[in-house]
Structures are given as structure tokens and as C-alpha cells.
Design a protein around this motif. Structure first.
Motif, PDB file in Angstrom:
ATOM      1  N   ALA A  11      37.496  33.404  28.330  1.00  0.00           N
ATOM      2  CA  ALA A  11      36.092  33.933  28.614  1.00  0.00           C
ATOM      3  C   ALA A  11      35.599  32.125  29.320  1.00  0.00           C
ATOM      4  O   ALA A  11      35.509  32.831  31.072  1.00  0.00           O
ATOM      5  N   HIS A  12      34.960  31.254  29.226  1.00  0.00           N
ATOM      6  CA  HIS A  12      34.567  30.227  29.800  1.00  0.00           C
ATOM      7  C   HIS A  12      35.530  29.591  30.744  1.00  0.00           C
ATOM      8  O   HIS A  12      35.126  28.904  32.118  1.00  0.00           O
ATOM      9  N   THR A  13      36.888  29.749  30.176  1.00  0.00           N
ATOM     10  CA  THR A  13      37.376  29.276  31.563  1.00  0.00           C
ATOM     11  C   THR A  13      38.652  30.267  32.769  1.00  0.00           C
ATOM     12  O   THR A  13      39.384  29.030  33.801  1.00  0.00           O
ATOM     13  N   LYS A  14      38.744  30.917  32.291  1.00  0.00           N
ATOM     14  CA  LYS A  14      39.282  32.301  33.233  1.00  0.00           C
ATOM     15  C   LYS A  14      39.568  31.927  34.103  1.00  0.00           C
ATOM     16  O   LYS A  14      40.288  32.251  35.105  1.00  0.00           O
ATOM     17  N   ASP A  15      38.186  31.883  35.398  1.00  0.00           N
ATOM     18  CA  ASP A  15      37.894  31.450  36.666  1.00  0.00           C
ATOM     19  C   ASP A  15      37.719  30.299  37.321  1.00  0.00           C
ATOM     20  O   ASP A  15      37.366  30.384  37.901  1.00  0.00           O
ATOM     21  N   VAL A  16      38.343  28.878  35.949  1.00  0.00           N
ATOM     22  CA  VAL A  16      38.426  27.757  36.683  1.00  0.00           C
ATOM     23  C   VAL A  16      39.986  27.299  37.167  1.00  0.00           C
ATOM     24  O   VAL A  16      40.781  27.993  36.545  1.00  0.00           O
ATOM     25  N   PRO A  17      39.884  27.065  38.332  1.00  0.00           N
ATOM     26  CA  PRO A  17      41.583  26.571  38.879  1.00  0.00           C
ATOM     27  C   PRO A  17      41.509  25.274  38.644  1.00  0.00           C
ATOM     28  O   PRO A  17      41.120  24.712  37.949  1.00  0.00           O
ATOM     29  N   ILE A  18      42.432  25.342  38.303  1.00  0.00           N
ATOM     30  CA  ILE A  18      43.705  24.589  37.470  1.00  0.00           C
ATOM     31  C   ILE A  18      45.132  24.143  38.849  1.00  0.00           C
ATOM     32  O   ILE A  18      45.338  24.529  39.933  1.00  0.00           O
ATOM     33  N   ILE A  19      44.369  23.060  38.365  1.00  0.00           N
ATOM     34  CA  ILE A  19      46.470  22.115  39.406  1.00  0.00           C
ATOM     35  C   ILE A  19      46.815  21.347  38.529  1.00  0.00           C
ATOM     36  O   ILE A  19      46.711  20.428  37.884  1.00  0.00           O
ATOM     37  N   MET A  20      47.918  21.376  38.774  1.00  0.00           N
ATOM     38  CA  MET A  20      49.074  21.754  37.409  1.00  0.00           C
ATOM     39  C   MET A  20      49.639  20.286  38.353  1.00  0.00           C
ATOM     40  O   MET A  20      49.545  19.982  39.384  1.00  0.00           O
ATOM     41  N   LEU A  21      50.049  19.013  36.873  1.00  0.00           N
ATOM     42  CA  LEU A  21      50.409  17.701  38.015  1.00  0.00           C
ATOM     43  C   LEU A  21      51.912  17.080  37.144  1.00  0.00           C
ATOM     44  O   LEU A  21      51.965  17.459  36.582  1.00  0.00           O
ATOM     45  N   THR A  22      53.110  17.557  37.663  1.00  0.00           N
ATOM     46  CA  THR A  22      54.660  17.164  37.575  1.00  0.00           C
ATOM     47  C   THR A  22      54.935  15.926  38.220  1.00  0.00           C
ATOM     48  O   THR A  22      55.657  16.210  39.486  1.00  0.00           O
ATOM     49  N   ALA A  23      56.504  16.297  36.705  1.00  0.00           N
ATOM     50  CA  ALA A  23      56.984  15.035  37.780  1.00  0.00           C
ATOM     51  C   ALA A  23      58.230  15.900  38.031  1.00  0.00           C
ATOM     52  O   ALA A  23      59.030  15.480  39.034  1.00  0.00           O
ATOM     53  N   ARG A  24      58.165  17.124  37.759  1.00  0.00           N
ATOM     54  CA  ARG A  24      59.232  18.483  38.248  1.00  0.00           C
ATOM     55  C   ARG A  24      59.494  18.487  39.530  1.00  0.00           C
ATOM     56  O   ARG A  24      58.219  18.596  39.945  1.00  0.00           O
ATOM     57  N   GLY A  25      60.161  18.452  41.086  1.00  0.00           N
ATOM     58  CA  GLY A  25      60.185  19.305  41.493  1.00  0.00           C
ATOM     59  C   GLY A  25      60.990  20.372  42.155  1.00  0.00           C
ATOM     60  O   GLY A  25      60.938  20.563  43.524  1.00  0.00           O
ATOM     61  N   ARG A  29      28.080  39.261  27.214  1.00  0.00           N
ATOM     62  CA  ARG A  29      29.186  38.080  27.402  1.00  0.00           C
ATOM     63  C   ARG A  29      29.580  38.735  28.747  1.00  0.00           C
ATOM     64  O   ARG A  29      30.295  38.291  29.136  1.00  0.00           O
ATOM     65  N   GLN A  30      30.724  39.643  28.922  1.00  0.00           N
ATOM     66  CA  GLN A  30      31.413  39.897  30.341  1.00  0.00           C
ATOM     67  C   GLN A  30      29.810  39.770  31.673  1.00  0.00           C
ATOM     68  O   GLN A  30      30.534  39.462  32.502  1.00  0.00           O
ATOM     69  N   LEU A  31      28.778  40.370  31.512  1.00  0.00           N
ATOM     70  CA  LEU A  31      28.439  40.876  32.566  1.00  0.00           C
ATOM     71  C   LEU A  31      27.536  39.636  33.224  1.00  0.00           C
ATOM     72  O   LEU A  31      27.448  38.609  33.817  1.00  0.00           O
ATOM     73  N   LEU A  32      27.611  38.284  31.647  1.00  0.00           N
ATOM     74  CA  LEU A  32      27.503  37.000  31.739  1.00  0.00           C
ATOM     75  C   LEU A  32      28.140  36.059  32.529  1.00  0.00           C
ATOM     76  O   LEU A  32      28.097  35.258  33.200  1.00  0.00           O
ATOM     77  N   ASP A  33      29.686  36.640  32.764  1.00  0.00           N
ATOM     78  CA  ASP A  33      30.647  35.001  32.933  1.00  0.00           C
ATOM     79  C   ASP A  33      30.417  36.570  34.403  1.00  0.00           C
ATOM     80  O   ASP A  33      31.161  35.011  35.438  1.00  0.00           O
ATOM     81  N   GLN A  34      30.617  37.755  34.824  1.00  0.00           N
ATOM     82  CA  GLN A  34      31.374  38.087  36.098  1.00  0.00           C
ATOM     83  C   GLN A  34      29.325  37.917  37.025  1.00  0.00           C
ATOM     84  O   GLN A  34      29.194  37.168  38.285  1.00  0.00           O
ATOM     85  N   VAL A  35      28.632  37.573  36.121  1.00  0.00           N
ATOM     86  CA  VAL A  35      26.838  37.519  37.374  1.00  0.00           C
ATOM     87  C   VAL A  35      26.801  36.056  37.216  1.00  0.00           C
ATOM     88  O   VAL A  35      25.913  35.233  38.147  1.00  0.00           O
ATOM     89  N   TRP A  36      26.395  35.594  36.083  1.00  0.00           N
ATOM     90  CA  TRP A  36      26.068  34.473  35.855  1.00  0.00           C
ATOM     91  C   TRP A  36      26.210  33.104  35.986  1.00  0.00           C
ATOM     92  O   TRP A  36      26.820  31.935  36.779  1.00  0.00           O
ATOM     93  N   GLY A  37      28.448  33.753  35.734  1.00  0.00           N
ATOM     94  CA  GLY A  37      29.282  32.088  36.205  1.00  0.00           C
ATOM     95  C   GLY A  37      30.155  31.966  34.874  1.00  0.00           C
ATOM     96  O   GLY A  37      29.223  31.884  33.778  1.00  0.00           O
ATOM     97  N   THR A  38      31.328  31.485  34.762  1.00  0.00           N
ATOM     98  CA  THR A  38      31.813  30.414  33.574  1.00  0.00           C
ATOM     99  C   THR A  38      30.984  29.573  33.705  1.00  0.00           C
ATOM    100  O   THR A  38      31.608  28.790  32.819  1.00  0.00           O
ATOM    101  N   GLN A  39      30.852  29.085  34.562  1.00  0.00           N
ATOM    102  CA  GLN A  39      30.202  27.588  34.489  1.00  0.00           C
ATOM    103  C   GLN A  39      28.867  27.758  33.070  1.00  0.00           C
ATOM    104  O   GLN A  39      28.214  26.404  33.354  1.00  0.00           O
ATOM    105  N   VAL A  40      28.278  28.168  33.344  1.00  0.00           N
ATOM    106  CA  VAL A  40      27.031  28.098  32.617  1.00  0.00           C
ATOM    107  C   VAL A  40      26.924  28.494  31.037  1.00  0.00           C
ATOM    108  O   VAL A  40      27.865  29.726  30.780  1.00  0.00           O
ATOM    109  N   PHE A  41      26.486  28.626  29.784  1.00  0.00           N
ATOM    110  CA  PHE A  41      26.568  28.887  28.841  1.00  0.00           C
ATOM    111  C   PHE A  41      24.413  29.167  28.082  1.00  0.00           C
ATOM    112  O   PHE A  41      24.176  28.506  27.885  1.00  0.00           O
ATOM    113  N   VAL A  42      24.777  30.623  27.938  1.00  0.00           N
ATOM    114  CA  VAL A  42      23.843  31.299  28.428  1.00  0.00           C
ATOM    115  C   VAL A  42      23.534  32.594  27.127  1.00  0.00           C
ATOM    116  O   VAL A  42      24.484  32.802  26.925  1.00  0.00           O
TER     117      VAL A  42
END
Ligand code: CA
Length: 229
Positions: free
Chosen positions: A73-87, A178-191
Motif C-alpha cells: 500500500a505504501h509503494t504501489k504508486d511510487v514510480p520505478i525506473i528499472m536499470l538493466t544491462a540487458r537490452g 487505510r485506503q482513504l489515507l493512500d488515496q486522499v493523503w497520498g502514499t508519501q505520508v504515514f498518518v
């Protein structure tokens, strides 16, 4: 505005150091971890704004870790950039399917990396759509920040405004605190979850004079629901 926090998950010290250097040079904060366990520890302390994730990690692979991040729940909206040696194209698809937002192949230029980071952060900046939403006689306009009920202006604080906007765009569904916190307050905060109750109370109090406080229903043991029926 605080600069964005970027979590670098990379097991090779030289590359981790290089990434952290470039991230800091660009004015961001860099947090580092060498594997998934270390990354979770960092995340518990401080949810990052973006994660740079190496594909080849010891123990848990980058692909599996990305999938775990997408479920939490805390990280589902955090963007991820994958780094790889494979092309290879199939690897790129696998990486993106695992939940990554973008993909960069090693070796990369710092300039390209920073351009990707900025693009992903921009794309993921929380934005409230501008369209006016209406539910019965209740109207909410994000562009003017006004709420009216039966033509009467309703005064709301910023959190109650966002909460009402979320409810009006997600009617008849039950959301846990918890869902409302994630949706309205955002995932960056622990409230704390009871914070939600405080704002629900305020929102109902604001809607009471126009007899619309019953739109926000308490669902015992589950959470809250916005219902017009
Ligand atoms: Ca590696």
C-alpha cells in the motif's frame, strides 16, 4: 518545495555510488540500498518519490521486488525506473509488466538518466482533474475550489475538499481508513488511521446545514462509503 527523494537499489557499490552522485548533482535526495531487504528498511523510514531499481539483485530479483512494491500500500504508486544491462525487447516487456514505469539500459549517460527521472516524476505528480463533479444537488469544482449544495456555498478545509472529491468520484464503494489515507493523503505520508475519522467528522459537520451529512456513511468494521441511495 522539498526535493524529490530517490531510492537507489543497486548491489554494485561503484554503480550505486555513481547513481547517487548523479542524483544529488541534479538536486534530488539519494537514498541507497544494496538489495530488496535494505530497500524495505529505507522505505519504512521514508517512502521515496521514485525508485531506481537494478534488474540483477542478489536474493530477490529486481523484477520480483518491483511486483512486491506494486502490491504494498505504501509503494504501489511510487514510480520505478528499472536499470538493466540487458537490452532485449522481451526483457523490457517483462520489466514493464512487473510494474516498472520506465526502463534504462546500462551503460547509460547521466544526462539520459536524469531526463528519464524528471519525465517519470512529472508524469506521476499528483493532479486533481479539473472537471466539476456533481452528485445530486452537490457540486464540487476543483478549478475554483468551490463546493455548493442546493446552491449554498459549503466551506471546506483542503483535506475535506480532497476527501469529498475522492468520494464524489468513487460513489457507492466502501473504502477502509487505510485506503482513504493512500488515496486522499497520498502514499508519501504515514498518518494514523484515526486521522481519517477526524476529517470525516469535519466533512459531515460542513454538510449538515444542507442536510447532506448522511451522504457519508459509516460501514461498521470496514470504513466509509459515499452513497446517494
Ligand atoms: Ca546488480
Amino acid at each position: 518545495m522539498m526535493s524529490a527523494k530517490i531510492l537507489i537499489v543497486e548491489d554494485e557499490p561503484a554503480i550505486q555510488e555513481l547513481l547517487a552522485f548523479n542524483v544529488r548533482q541534479a538536486g534530488f535526495q539519494a537514498l541507497c540500498a544494496a538489495d530488496a531487504d535494505g530497500a524495505w528498511q529505507q522505505i519504512r523510514n521514508n517512502v521515496p518519490d521514485l525508485i531506481l531499481l537494478d534488474w540483477m539483485l542478489p536474493n530477490t530479483s529486481g523484477v520480483i521486488f518491483a511486483k512486491q512494491l506494486r502490491i504494498d500500500a505504501h509503494t504501489k504508486d511510487v514510480p520505478i525506473i528499472m536499470l538493466t544491462a540487458r537490452g532485449e525487447e522481451s526483457d523490457k516487456v517483462l520489466g514493464l509488466e512487473s510494474g516498472a514505469d520506465d526502463y534504462i539500459t546500462k551503460p547509460f549517460s547521466p544526462r539520459e538518466l536524469m531526463a528519464r527521472i524528471r519525465a517519470v516524476l512529472r508524469r506521476n505528480a499528483p493532479q486533481m482533474p479539473n472537471e466539476t463533479v456533481a452528485s445530486g444537488a452537490l457540486e464540487l469544482s476543483p478549478s475554483t475550489h468551490r463546493v455548493t449544495a442546493k446552491g449554498t456555498a459549503i466551506e471546506l478545509g483542503p483535506t475535506e475538499f480532497r476527501l469529498l472529491h475522492f468520494f464524489m468520484t468513487h460513489v457507492e464503494r466502501v473504502y477502509s481508513r487505510r485506503q482513504l489515507l493512500d488515496q486522499v493523503w497520498g502514499t508519501q505520508v504515514f498518518v494514523e488511521e484515526r486521522t481519517v475519522d477526524v476529517h470525516i467528522r469535519r466533512l459531515r459537520a460542513a454538510l449538515e446545514p444542507v442536510e447532506m451529512d448522511n451522504l457519508i456513511q459509516t460501514v461498521r468494521g470496514s470504513g466509509y462509503r459515499f452513497s446517494t441511495s
